[in-house]
Design a protein around this motif. Structure first.
Motif, PDB file in Angstrom:
ATOM      1  N   VAL A 311       0.780  -1.161   0.118  1.00 10.57           N
ATOM      2  CA  VAL A 311      -0.046  -0.062  -0.009  1.00 10.57           C
ATOM      3  C   VAL A 311       1.028   1.392  -0.110  1.00 10.57           C
ATOM      4  CG1 VAL A 311      -1.830   1.141   1.052  1.00 10.57           C
ATOM      5  CG2 VAL A 311      -1.653  -1.162   1.322  1.00 10.57           C
ATOM      6  N   THR A 312       0.426   2.257  -0.664  1.00  9.56           N
ATOM      7  CA  THR A 312       1.336   3.434  -0.876  1.00  9.56           C
ATOM      8  C   THR A 312       0.529   4.694  -0.784  1.00  9.56           C
ATOM      9  OG1 THR A 312       3.151   4.708  -1.882  1.00  9.56           O
ATOM     10  CG2 THR A 312       1.139   3.926  -3.262  1.00  9.56           C
ATOM     11  N   HIS A 380       7.107   7.585  -9.191  1.00  8.30           N
ATOM     12  CA  HIS A 380       6.952   6.702 -10.263  1.00  8.30           C
ATOM     13  C   HIS A 380       6.807   5.583 -10.059  1.00  8.30           C
ATOM     14  CE1 HIS A 380       6.793   9.657 -13.896  1.00  8.30           C
ATOM     15  NE2 HIS A 380       7.117  10.481 -12.864  1.00  8.30           N
ATOM     16  N   LEU A 381       7.933   5.137  -9.219  1.00  2.86           N
ATOM     17  CA  LEU A 381       8.201   3.629  -8.824  1.00  2.86           C
ATOM     18  C   LEU A 381       6.994   3.188  -8.206  1.00  2.86           C
ATOM     19  CD1 LEU A 381      11.868   3.372  -8.192  1.00  2.86           C
ATOM     20  CD2 LEU A 381      10.606   1.709  -9.809  1.00  2.86           C
ATOM     21  N   LEU A 382       6.571   4.092  -7.224  1.00  2.00           N
ATOM     22  CA  LEU A 382       5.477   3.772  -6.016  1.00  2.00           C
ATOM     23  C   LEU A 382       4.356   3.550  -6.905  1.00  2.00           C
ATOM     24  CD1 LEU A 382       6.474   5.640  -3.034  1.00  2.00           C
ATOM     25  CD2 LEU A 382       6.395   3.441  -3.014  1.00  2.00           C
ATOM     26  N   TYR A 383       3.744   4.264  -7.864  1.00  2.00           N
ATOM     27  CA  TYR A 383       2.650   4.127  -8.609  1.00  2.00           C
ATOM     28  C   TYR A 383       2.624   2.550  -9.400  1.00  2.00           C
ATOM     29  CZ  TYR A 383       1.483   8.851  -7.810  1.00  2.00           C
ATOM     30  OH  TYR A 383       0.848  10.237  -7.605  1.00  2.00           O
ATOM     31  N   ASP A 387       0.051  -2.038  -4.927  1.00  2.23           N
ATOM     32  CA  ASP A 387      -1.240  -2.621  -5.070  1.00  2.23           C
ATOM     33  C   ASP A 387      -2.292  -1.515  -5.073  1.00  2.23           C
ATOM     34  OD1 ASP A 387      -0.088  -5.672  -5.734  1.00  2.23           O
ATOM     35  OD2 ASP A 387       0.536  -5.296  -3.739  1.00  2.23           O
ATOM     36  N   LEU A 388      -2.259  -0.968  -3.900  1.00  6.03           N
ATOM     37  CA  LEU A 388      -3.338   0.020  -3.343  1.00  6.03           C
ATOM     38  C   LEU A 388      -2.647   1.536  -3.243  1.00  6.03           C
ATOM     39  CD1 LEU A 388      -5.285  -1.476  -0.429  1.00  6.03           C
ATOM     40  CD2 LEU A 388      -6.197  -0.468  -2.330  1.00  6.03           C
ATOM     41  N   ILE A 389      -3.263   2.511  -3.626  1.00  4.01           N
ATOM     42  CA  ILE A 389      -2.740   4.002  -3.290  1.00  4.01           C
ATOM     43  C   ILE A 389      -3.992   4.792  -2.182  1.00  4.01           C
ATOM     44  CG2 ILE A 389      -3.494   4.844  -5.161  1.00  4.01           C
ATOM     45  CD1 ILE A 389      -1.324   6.871  -4.896  1.00  4.01           C
ATOM     46  N   VAL A 390      -3.469   5.013  -1.023  1.00  2.00           N
ATOM     47  CA  VAL A 390      -4.627   5.617  -0.316  1.00  2.00           C
ATOM     48  C   VAL A 390      -4.794   7.029  -0.188  1.00  2.00           C
ATOM     49  CG1 VAL A 390      -4.840   3.635   1.262  1.00  2.00           C
ATOM     50  CG2 VAL A 390      -3.184   5.544   1.959  1.00  2.00           C
ATOM     51  N   ARG A 407      -4.162   4.706 -13.629  1.00  2.00           N
ATOM     52  CA  ARG A 407      -3.341   4.352 -14.948  1.00  2.00           C
ATOM     53  C   ARG A 407      -2.602   3.305 -14.874  1.00  2.00           C
ATOM     54  NH1 ARG A 407      -2.240   3.452 -18.742  1.00  2.00           N
ATOM     55  NH2 ARG A 407      -1.308   4.376 -20.588  1.00  2.00           N
ATOM     56  N   TYR A 408      -1.761   3.228 -13.652  1.00  5.99           N
ATOM     57  CA  TYR A 408      -0.672   2.132 -13.392  1.00  5.99           C
ATOM     58  C   TYR A 408      -1.189   0.785 -12.952  1.00  5.99           C
ATOM     59  CZ  TYR A 408       3.055   5.376 -14.698  1.00  5.99           C
ATOM     60  OH  TYR A 408       3.886   6.375 -14.925  1.00  5.99           O
ATOM     61  N   GLY A 409      -2.419   0.931 -12.736  1.00  5.47           N
ATOM     62  CA  GLY A 409      -3.108  -0.421 -12.290  1.00  5.47           C
ATOM     63  C   GLY A 409      -2.916  -0.452 -10.530  1.00  5.47           C
ATOM     64  N   THR A 410      -2.789   0.542 -10.084  1.00  3.35           N
ATOM     65  CA  THR A 410      -2.648   0.457  -8.596  1.00  3.35           C
ATOM     66  C   THR A 410      -4.277   1.184  -8.166  1.00  3.35           C
ATOM     67  OG1 THR A 410      -0.406   0.660  -8.799  1.00  3.35           O
ATOM     68  CG2 THR A 410      -1.099   1.541  -6.699  1.00  3.35           C
ATOM     69  N   ILE A 411      -4.554   0.186  -7.286  1.00  2.00           N
ATOM     70  CA  ILE A 411      -6.030   0.598  -6.993  1.00  2.00           C
ATOM     71  C   ILE A 411      -6.267   1.628  -5.958  1.00  2.00           C
ATOM     72  CG2 ILE A 411      -8.447  -0.470  -6.307  1.00  2.00           C
ATOM     73  CD1 ILE A 411      -7.217  -1.254  -8.907  1.00  2.00           C
ATOM     74  N   PRO A 412      -7.230   2.715  -6.062  1.00  2.00           N
ATOM     75  CA  PRO A 412      -7.133   3.775  -5.260  1.00  2.00           C
ATOM     76  C   PRO A 412      -8.540   3.405  -4.082  1.00  2.00           C
ATOM     77  CG  PRO A 412      -8.224   4.445  -7.258  1.00  2.00           C
ATOM     78  CD  PRO A 412      -7.607   3.185  -7.521  1.00  2.00           C
TER      79      PRO A 412
END
Ligand code: ADP
Length: 505
Positions: A311-312, A380-383, A387-390, A407-412
């Motif tokens: 998670v980021t 950029h690397l974190l995006y 898996d998830l961005i909070v 856009r990067y397939g990281t679910i908000p």
């Protein structure tokens, strides 16, 4: 059309937050379809010149004024991609722009009033005739009034002024004396229909002045457009916003495909194609590439190399972003056996202290990293690798990190407010068709809201791979480019109501 932006930030050369991305993305989208776009900003000490070409002096010894003093300025021109930019360098003894940071100084209002005055003086003296003057937030919100009351009478040709509100919280309040130094007699502006602050009759409010004087006002999402007209979301200017509603439009931001595209992103360890996902094999390629980026992050930060969800949160650490809830997201993720990387910048001292303390407490934890810095490459690397961005914001005019995440397939995982409402649709509770649901949302900015959304997200990631795959496909397949928004801005430039407003009429 000849469009001139006057602004305080511009990605990638002078960026604090989303305003910089928006000016750059919008300007590029308009230049791409044949408009002449120019951008004027201060020549800060920390401009990143590596992105600029053809840097040269365009105008030397341009006089600008503050009170009874006049100061010489040098205007530099350069190319940023196809866009022409102008950088104002001043001989002002206060070294207004030659400083470490863009904002955060006691004399910020003096600095940006001086900048606006000099930018208009430059347009006037160099006989430039833009059709559109596009201003952004309080630092340049004085321009419509200064143009109308000073430069138009001086003979500058007619143009349309557009003010975009990226964030209503900061309004640029100052004493009448400060405004008078710019050459506008402040007494004339201390009235309710001009720049008088709604809560302090002897205070000038620059953003309010911009709203009153601009020909059109835009903000950065349809939901924020509604919120700023309410007492809860209006930051004291809700009545002003309601009065201006006939010239107000909410246009959702896009993201720049040249900067935010996992297929071409040079910051990634492994790039991946997201626009064509027609087979399971295509999807597996994406999953493997994301995994490689995740591994790199885990190794780089000395984290345990597990398959646990990563998670980021990539953010300015300010009150607006829900800092207490960001902490809660981190701690709950650890309880749920996930991993968390926080990339946080621009924290005021009291918030920075809290996160330094948390960093100290987690120093030996191999599942959490708190990185307190502004770091474009790491972002950029974190995006790509998460898996998830909070984004548990208390309010959020538009928000770009959820759009980049998608856009990067990281679910908000977001709190439902402002532009987050317009871009993130909960997999369980949204009324939209399942193909459009792309994330997790919660309504109330409290601990139970965070737990409700995060528990579901981590559970689905761990136990429902097919559902997760669906979420990622939905997220990556939408169009987040500037083309749609750029068209809507052109309508505003041309004097028509926004597309959305036209539909409602
Ligand atoms: P705001 O404009 O309120 O800061 P947005 O979500 O609109 O928030 O835009 C934030 C932009 O700044 C995004 O491009 C995001 O990637 C970037 N950003 C935010 N914090 C950091 C950081 N610590 N390091 C690198 N980039 C950051």
């Amino acid at each position: 059309m000849y469009i001139a932006h006057i602004c305080s930030e511009l990605a990638p050369i002078a960026k604090v937050g989303g305003l910089a991305d928006v000016v750059y993305g919008l300007a590029k989208a308009h230049a791409k379809v044949g408009h002449q776009v120019e951008i004027i900003l201060p020549k800060y000490a920390r401009i990143d010149y590596s992105f600029l070409t053809e840097l040269k002096v365009d105008y030397s010894d341009l006089w600008s004024f503050e009170g009874y003093q006049r100061y010489s300025n040098t205007i530099w021109s350069a190319k940023l991609d196809s866009i022409k930019i102008f950088l104002i360098e001043s001989s002002h003894p206060g070294h207004y722009f030659d400083r470490e940071d863009i904002y955060g100084y006691e004399d910020d209002v003096d600095r940006f009033i001086y900048f606006v005055r000099t930018a208009l003086e430059y347009l006037f003296k160099s006989i430039k005739h833009p059709d559109i003057l596009h201003l952004h937030d309080w630092p340049t919100a004085l321009a419509p009034a200064m143009y109308q009351d000073m430069y138009l009478p001086l003979g500058m040709p007619k143009c349309r002024t557009i003010l975009t509100i990226h964030n209503l919280e900061h309004q640029g309040r100052c004493s009448p004396r400060t405004l008078s130094k710019a050459g506008l007699r402040a007494e004339g502006y201390l009235s309710p229909d001009k720049m008088q602050d709604p809560y302090s009759p002897i205070t000038i409010n620059l953003l309010k002045g911009g709203i009153q004087y601009a020909d059109a006002v835009t903000t950065v999402s349809p939901t924020y457009e509604k919120e700023i007209q309410t007492p809860e979301g209006g930051c004291g200017l809700d009545a002003v916003m309601r009065k201006a509603s006939s010239k107000l439009s909410g246009i959702l931001n896009g993201i720049d495909p040249d900067v935010w595209d996992p297929t071409t992103d040079s910051h990634l360890v492994k790039r991946y194609e997201t626009t064509v996902i027609s087979s399971d094999e295509d999807f597996q390629k994406i999953a493997r590439a994301k995994q490689e980026n995740k591994r790199f992050l885990q190794t780089y930060f000395g984290m345990e190399e597990t398959e646990a969800p990563l998670v980021t949160c990539i953010t300015r650490l300010v009150r607006q972003k829900g800092t207490a809830l960001i902490k809660e997201c981190l701690l709950r993720t650890l309880e749920l056996k996930g991993q968390f990387i926080l990339l946080g910048s621009s924290a005021p001292p009291e918030i920075e202290r809290e996160f330094i303390e948390l960093q100290r407490l987690l120093a030996t934890n191999r599942h959490a990293v708190i990185h307190l810095n502004y770091d474009e490459k790491l972002a950029h690397l974190l995006y790509a690798g998460s898996d998830l961005i909070v984004i548990p914001s208390l309010f959020e005019p538009c928000g770009l990190t959820q759009i980049i995440g998608l856009r990067y397939g990281t679910i908000p995982l977001v709190r439902s407010t402002g532009g987050l409402v317009d871009t993130v649709f909960d997999i369980d509770t949204s009324l939209l068709p399942i193909e459009q649901r792309n994330g997790f949302t919660f309504d109330f900015p409290d601990v139970s809201g965070v737990h409700w959304a995060l528990d579901r997200a981590i559970n689905y990631k761990q136990t429902k791979p097919e559902l997760w795959q669906k979420l990622m496909r939905n997220a990556m397949s939408a169009d987040y480019s500037w083309d749609r928004a750029a068209k809507e801005y052109l309508q505003i430039y041309e004097g028509a109501p926004s597309l959305r407003r036209a539909l409602l009429m």
